[in-house]
Design an enzyme around this catalytic site. Structure first.
Site: not given
Ligand SMILES: Cc1cc2nc3c(=O)[nH]c(=O)nc-3n(C[C@H](O)[C@H](O)[C@H](O)COP(=O)(O)O)c2cc1C
Length: 314
Positions: A208-210, A108, A147, A232-233, A78
Site C-alpha cells: 500500500n502507498g501512492d 495511524c 495494517k 486509498g487516496r 478495523q
Molecule cells: C485522511 C486519511 C485517513 C486515513 N485513515 C486511515 C484509517 O482509518 N485506518 C488506516 O489503517 N489507514 C488510514 N489511512 C491510511 C491509508 O489507508 C493508506 O495507508 C495511506 O493513505 C497510503 O495509501 P494511498 O497512497 O493509497 O492513500 C488514512 C489516510 C488518510 C490520508
C-alpha cells in the site's frame, strides 16, 4: 460491475473478490463509498479505524461506525487500541456482527491515537504486537489481519521484527503501508521495502502507498510480488481505478448521482454536505473544474447538485 459477477480469489487463507482493495480512509470510506468501491471491483473494503475501548464500552457513536451493508462484502472491520485484553474483547464483539475479517491498526500516525500507545505507536513494541494478535486470533474464528507501517522513523525500521511478531501471533494477512510514522503521508512509499517484506514473510503481504492508477496497481503487484495491493487516496473520486475502465464525463456524472443517493439514504440530508469532499474529487479533471466546484459546494439540495451536473453534460 456488480459484486456477484466477480470471481472470488484466495489469498492464503482469505477469500476476496479481487487483488485491488480499498484502503481505509477516515471520513471517506463509509458504507456508501465502500459499496461504490465494491461495485467497481474492489476485492476487499475496510472500515476506518474504530476504537476498541469504545466498542467494549458500547459507546453509541462507536457502535454506529461498525455498521455495514451486505453489498460491501468481503469487508474487514478495523479496530485500534493497545491493550491485548481490551482488543480481544472488542474483537469478540465485532465478530458477532459477522464481518469477513478483523484488522488491527498499527499505522495511524495522528497524535490522538499514538499518544495512547495505539496505531503506529504499537510498532515500537513487537512483544505487544504478538500479545495483541495472538489474543485476537485465539478469541475469534474469522481471519485477523494487521495494517502496519515500515517503522516509527528511518532510524528504527523494525519491519522484520514487526512482521515476525505478526506471523507468530497467527495473522492471516498483513497490509504494509510503505512509510514510517514520521513521514505521516509525505515523501514516498518505499516499495523496495514492501518487496523485501513480501519476499521473507510467510503470511501474504498486501502492499500500500501512492497507487494512483489501475496500471500502477498492477505494476506495483508485479514489482513487489504482493498478491494484492490496497488503494486509498487514489480511489476517492475515482472508483474506476479498481476496474481500469476510463469513464466518460456522463458516466462520472451518473456515478456521482448514485453516490449522492447512497449518502442521502445513509445519512439523511447531512449526506449532501458530507458528499462535498467526494464531489470535488470526482470533478477535478473536468474542464472549468474550479468554477463547477464552487457552484457544487455551495449547493444544499440534491436537485441543485443534479442541475449543475446536468449542465456540464450539455
Ligand atoms: C485522511 C486519511 C485517513 C486515513 N485513515 C486511515 C484509517 O482509518 N485506518 C488506516 O489503517 N489507514 C488510514 N489511512 C491510511 C491509508 O489507508 C493508506 O495507508 C495511506 O493513505 C497510503 O495509501 P494511498 O497512497 O493509497 O492513500 C488514512 C489516510 C488518510 C490520508
Amino acid at each position: 460491475m456488480c459484486p456477484g459477477t466477480l470471481a472470488m480469489i484466495k489469498i492464503g487463507k482469505i477469500t476476496v473478490a479481487g487483488p485491488l482493495m480499498l484502503a481505509p480512509i477516515a471520513g471517506f470510506t463509509d458504507p456508501p463509498f465502500r459499496r461504490i468501491a465494491r461495485r467497481h471491483g474492489a476485492g476487499l473494503v475496510m472500515t476506518e479505524l474504530i476504537s476498541a475501548e469504545g466498542i467494549v464500552r458500547a459507546n453509541r457513536k462507536t457502535m454506529d461506525m461498525l455498521a455495514f451493508h451486505d453489498e460491501e462484502r468481503p469487508l474487514a472491520i478495523q479496530i485500534f487500541g493497545n491493550s491485548p485484553a481490551v482488543i480481544s474483547e472488542a474483537a469478540a464483539a465485532v465478530e458477532e456482527l459477522r464481518p469477513d475479517m478483523i484488522n488491527i491498526n498499527m499505522g495511524c500516525p495522528v497524535r490522538r491515537v499514538c499518544g495512547s500507545g495505539s496505531g503506529a505507536a504499537l510498532l515500537l513494541d513487537p512483544k505487544n504486537i504478538f500479545d495483541i494478535t495472538a489474543g485476537m486470533v485465539k478469541r475469534v474464528r474469522i481471519p485477523v489481519s494487521a495494517k502496519i507501517r515500515i517503522g516509527w522513523d528511518h532510524r528504527s525500521l523494525n519491519y522484520i521484527d514487526t512482521v515476525k511478531a505478526l506471523q507468530d501471533g497467527g495473522v492471516s494477512l498483513i497490509i504494509v503501508h510503505g512509510r514510517t510514522r514520521d513521514q505521516q503521508y509525505g515523501g514516498r512509499a518505499d516499495w523496495d521495502v514492501i518487496r523485501k517484506i513480501a519476499e521473507f514473510s510467510s503470511v501474504p503481504i498486501v502492499g500500500n502507498g501512492d497507487i494512483r492508477t489501475h496500471a500502477g496497481a498492477l505494476e506495483r503487484m508485479g514489482f513487489s510480488g504482493c498478491p494484492a495491493v490496497m488503494i486509498g487516496r487514489g480511489a476517492v473520486g475515482n472508483p474506476w481505478i479498481f476496474s481500469g475502465r476510463k469513464p466518460s464525463v456522463q458516466e462520472i456524472i451518473d456515478e456521482i448521482k448514485k453516490h449522492l443517493d447512497l449518502m442521502i439514504a445513509y445519512y439523511g440530508l447531512r449526506g449532501i454536505v458530507l458528499m462535498r469532499k467526494h464531489l470535488v474529487r470526482y470533478i477535478h479533471e473536468f474542464r472549468g473544474a474550479r468554477e463547477i466546484r464552487k457552484r457544487l459546494v455551495g449547493s444544499n439540495s440534491r436537485e441543485e447538485i443534479c442541475e449543475i451536473l446536468d449542465s456540464i453534460a450539455r
